[in-house]
Design a protein around this motif. Sequence first.
Motif, PDB file in Angstrom:
ATOM      1  N   ILE A  53      17.595 -15.223  15.845  1.00  0.00           N
ATOM      2  CA  ILE A  53      18.429 -14.136  16.371  1.00  0.00           C
ATOM      3  C   ILE A  53      17.630 -13.300  17.360  1.00  0.00           C
ATOM      4  O   ILE A  53      18.117 -12.964  18.446  1.00  0.00           O
ATOM      5  CB  ILE A  53      18.984 -13.274  15.222  1.00  0.00           C
ATOM      6  N   LYS A  54      16.402 -12.972  16.993  1.00  0.00           N
ATOM      7  CA  LYS A  54      15.532 -12.173  17.880  1.00  0.00           C
ATOM      8  C   LYS A  54      15.263 -12.928  19.181  1.00  0.00           C
ATOM      9  O   LYS A  54      15.332 -12.344  20.274  1.00  0.00           O
ATOM     10  CB  LYS A  54      14.218 -11.867  17.163  1.00  0.00           C
ATOM     11  N   GLY A  55      14.982 -14.216  19.073  1.00  0.00           N
ATOM     12  CA  GLY A  55      14.739 -15.022  20.272  1.00  0.00           C
ATOM     13  C   GLY A  55      15.960 -15.055  21.180  1.00  0.00           C
ATOM     14  O   GLY A  55      15.836 -14.948  22.405  1.00  0.00           O
ATOM     15  N   PHE A  56      17.136 -15.190  20.585  1.00  0.00           N
ATOM     16  CA  PHE A  56      18.366 -15.196  21.373  1.00  0.00           C
ATOM     17  C   PHE A  56      18.582 -13.838  22.037  1.00  0.00           C
ATOM     18  O   PHE A  56      18.929 -13.772  23.227  1.00  0.00           O
ATOM     19  CB  PHE A  56      19.569 -15.555  20.499  1.00  0.00           C
ATOM     20  N   GLN A  57      18.364 -12.752  21.299  1.00  0.00           N
ATOM     21  CA  GLN A  57      18.546 -11.412  21.861  1.00  0.00           C
ATOM     22  C   GLN A  57      17.596 -11.168  23.041  1.00  0.00           C
ATOM     23  O   GLN A  57      18.001 -10.613  24.069  1.00  0.00           O
ATOM     24  CB  GLN A  57      18.321 -10.336  20.786  1.00  0.00           C
ATOM     25  N   ASP A  58      16.353 -11.591  22.895  1.00  0.00           N
ATOM     26  CA  ASP A  58      15.377 -11.419  23.979  1.00  0.00           C
ATOM     27  C   ASP A  58      15.804 -12.208  25.222  1.00  0.00           C
ATOM     28  O   ASP A  58      15.736 -11.703  26.342  1.00  0.00           O
ATOM     29  CB  ASP A  58      13.984 -11.867  23.527  1.00  0.00           C
ATOM     30  N   THR A  59      16.240 -13.441  25.009  1.00  0.00           N
ATOM     31  CA  THR A  59      16.683 -14.279  26.129  1.00  0.00           C
ATOM     32  C   THR A  59      17.937 -13.681  26.764  1.00  0.00           C
ATOM     33  O   THR A  59      18.091 -13.677  27.986  1.00  0.00           O
ATOM     34  CB  THR A  59      16.959 -15.723  25.648  1.00  0.00           C
ATOM     35  N   LYS A  60      18.823 -13.157  25.931  1.00  0.00           N
ATOM     36  CA  LYS A  60      20.059 -12.549  26.439  1.00  0.00           C
ATOM     37  C   LYS A  60      19.752 -11.300  27.273  1.00  0.00           C
ATOM     38  O   LYS A  60      20.398 -11.060  28.303  1.00  0.00           O
ATOM     39  CB  LYS A  60      20.964 -12.184  25.263  1.00  0.00           C
ATOM     40  N   ASP A  61      18.764 -10.513  26.848  1.00  0.00           N
ATOM     41  CA  ASP A  61      18.360  -9.340  27.633  1.00  0.00           C
ATOM     42  C   ASP A  61      17.860  -9.767  29.007  1.00  0.00           C
ATOM     43  O   ASP A  61      18.194  -9.158  30.021  1.00  0.00           O
ATOM     44  CB  ASP A  61      17.276  -8.542  26.902  1.00  0.00           C
ATOM     45  N   HIS A  62      17.058 -10.826  29.038  1.00  0.00           N
ATOM     46  CA  HIS A  62      16.555 -11.349  30.313  1.00  0.00           C
ATOM     47  C   HIS A  62      17.723 -11.876  31.153  1.00  0.00           C
ATOM     48  O   HIS A  62      17.775 -11.666  32.369  1.00  0.00           O
ATOM     49  CB  HIS A  62      15.517 -12.440  30.069  1.00  0.00           C
ATOM     50  N   TYR A  63      18.676 -12.527  30.505  1.00  0.00           N
ATOM     51  CA  TYR A  63      19.873 -13.041  31.172  1.00  0.00           C
ATOM     52  C   TYR A  63      20.641 -11.907  31.860  1.00  0.00           C
ATOM     53  O   TYR A  63      21.082 -12.044  33.007  1.00  0.00           O
ATOM     54  CB  TYR A  63      20.762 -13.743  30.144  1.00  0.00           C
ATOM     55  N   GLU A  64      20.791 -10.775  31.169  1.00  0.00           N
ATOM     56  CA  GLU A  64      21.515  -9.642  31.744  1.00  0.00           C
ATOM     57  C   GLU A  64      20.800  -9.099  32.983  1.00  0.00           C
ATOM     58  O   GLU A  64      21.452  -8.683  33.942  1.00  0.00           O
ATOM     59  CB  GLU A  64      21.729  -8.566  30.690  1.00  0.00           C
ATOM     60  N   ASP A  65      19.468  -9.107  32.970  1.00  0.00           N
ATOM     61  CA  ASP A  65      18.718  -8.693  34.157  1.00  0.00           C
ATOM     62  C   ASP A  65      18.973  -9.641  35.322  1.00  0.00           C
ATOM     63  O   ASP A  65      19.173  -9.218  36.458  1.00  0.00           O
ATOM     64  CB  ASP A  65      17.212  -8.646  33.861  1.00  0.00           C
ATOM     65  N   VAL A  66      18.962 -10.943  35.021  1.00  0.00           N
ATOM     66  CA  VAL A  66      19.173 -11.959  36.054  1.00  0.00           C
ATOM     67  C   VAL A  66      20.598 -11.887  36.601  1.00  0.00           C
ATOM     68  O   VAL A  66      20.829 -12.085  37.796  1.00  0.00           O
ATOM     69  CB  VAL A  66      18.858 -13.369  35.489  1.00  0.00           C
ATOM     70  N   GLN A  67      21.571 -11.567  35.741  1.00  0.00           N
ATOM     71  CA  GLN A  67      22.979 -11.515  36.146  1.00  0.00           C
ATOM     72  C   GLN A  67      23.236 -10.491  37.244  1.00  0.00           C
ATOM     73  O   GLN A  67      24.179 -10.647  38.013  1.00  0.00           O
ATOM     74  CB  GLN A  67      23.878 -11.209  34.948  1.00  0.00           C
ATOM     75  N   ARG A  68      22.421  -9.471  37.330  1.00  0.00           N
ATOM     76  CA  ARG A  68      22.620  -8.465  38.373  1.00  0.00           C
ATOM     77  C   ARG A  68      22.526  -9.078  39.763  1.00  0.00           C
ATOM     78  O   ARG A  68      23.173  -8.617  40.697  1.00  0.00           O
ATOM     79  CB  ARG A  68      21.592  -7.339  38.241  1.00  0.00           C
ATOM     80  N   PHE A  69      21.736 -10.131  39.888  1.00  0.00           N
ATOM     81  CA  PHE A  69      21.548 -10.786  41.185  1.00  0.00           C
ATOM     82  C   PHE A  69      22.314 -12.096  41.287  1.00  0.00           C
ATOM     83  O   PHE A  69      22.417 -12.670  42.374  1.00  0.00           O
ATOM     84  CB  PHE A  69      20.057 -11.042  41.433  1.00  0.00           C
ATOM     85  N   GLY A  70      22.802 -12.582  40.153  1.00  0.00           N
ATOM     86  CA  GLY A  70      23.593 -13.807  40.149  1.00  0.00           C
ATOM     87  C   GLY A  70      22.778 -15.022  40.555  1.00  0.00           C
ATOM     88  O   GLY A  70      21.592 -15.135  40.281  1.00  0.00           O
ATOM     89  N   ARG A  71      23.424 -15.923  41.267  1.00  0.00           N
ATOM     90  CA  ARG A  71      22.795 -17.193  41.661  1.00  0.00           C
ATOM     91  C   ARG A  71      21.596 -17.018  42.592  1.00  0.00           C
ATOM     92  O   ARG A  71      20.809 -17.938  42.778  1.00  0.00           O
ATOM     93  CB  ARG A  71      23.809 -18.092  42.353  1.00  0.00           C
ATOM     94  N   TYR A  72      21.471 -15.846  43.153  1.00  0.00           N
ATOM     95  CA  TYR A  72      20.382 -15.615  44.103  1.00  0.00           C
ATOM     96  C   TYR A  72      19.056 -15.318  43.408  1.00  0.00           C
ATOM     97  O   TYR A  72      18.007 -15.318  44.039  1.00  0.00           O
ATOM     98  CB  TYR A  72      20.744 -14.475  45.054  1.00  0.00           C
ATOM     99  N   HIS A  73      19.100 -15.050  42.118  1.00  0.00           N
ATOM    100  CA  HIS A  73      17.865 -14.781  41.374  1.00  0.00           C
ATOM    101  C   HIS A  73      17.119 -16.103  41.183  1.00  0.00           C
ATOM    102  O   HIS A  73      17.713 -17.125  40.852  1.00  0.00           O
ATOM    103  CB  HIS A  73      18.197 -14.168  40.010  1.00  0.00           C
ATOM    104  N   PRO A  74      15.792 -16.103  41.373  1.00  0.00           N
ATOM    105  CA  PRO A  74      15.035 -17.360  41.268  1.00  0.00           C
ATOM    106  C   PRO A  74      15.065 -17.989  39.873  1.00  0.00           C
ATOM    107  O   PRO A  74      14.919 -19.202  39.744  1.00  0.00           O
ATOM    108  CB  PRO A  74      13.608 -16.965  41.654  1.00  0.00           C
ATOM    109  N   ASP A  75      15.288 -17.188  38.828  1.00  0.00           N
ATOM    110  CA  ASP A  75      15.321 -17.713  37.457  1.00  0.00           C
ATOM    111  C   ASP A  75      16.735 -18.019  36.973  1.00  0.00           C
ATOM    112  O   ASP A  75      16.933 -18.304  35.789  1.00  0.00           O
ATOM    113  CB  ASP A  75      14.692 -16.705  36.485  1.00  0.00           C
TER     114      ASP A  75
END
Length: 145
Positions: free
Chosen positions: A47-69
Motif C-alpha cells: 500500500i505504501k509503495g503504491f501511494q508513493d508511486t501514485k504521488d509521483h504520478y500526480e506530479d507527472v500528470q501536471r505535465f502530461g505526456r510531455y513529462h520525461p517520466d
Amino acid sequence: MIATTETVEILDRCENLGQIVLQSDVYEQYIQAKEELEKDREAQRLIKGFQDTKDHYEDVQRFGRYHPDYNTIMKDVREKKREMDMHDRVATYKIAERNLQKLLDEISQIVAFSISEQIKVPKDGMLFQDSGGCGCGSGGGCGCS
C-alpha cells in the motif's frame, strides 16, 4: 429548526438503524478485514509503495505526456496497483468494503424510495446517481440507459 416530537422520533429511529448496521455480519466482516489488513506488514508495504508511486504520478500528470517520466510512471502505477490488489488481505478488505457500501446504499434507497421514487440515492458507491440507471440526471427519459 425547532425540535418536535416527530423530529426526535425520526432521529431515534436513525440511531437505532445505525446500531443495527454496527451489529450486522457485513460490518463485522469489514472490521475484521480492516484489522487484518492493518496488521499485515507485507500488505502495508504494498500500500505504501503504491501511494508513493501514485504521488509521483500526480506530479507527472501536471505535465502530461510531455513529462520525461510519463510512460515509466504510467507503467509503474499500473504494476504497483495490480500487485497491491492481488494481495489476499487487500482483496479481502476491498470485498468487505464493497459489501458494506452496498448495504448502506440499499438502506439509503429504501429510506428515500419510501418517500418518493424520484429521490436520487447513492448507488454502487456513487452519489446522486439517478434511480433510472443512466446517471445523466434526466430521470431515464433521455434514453441513454
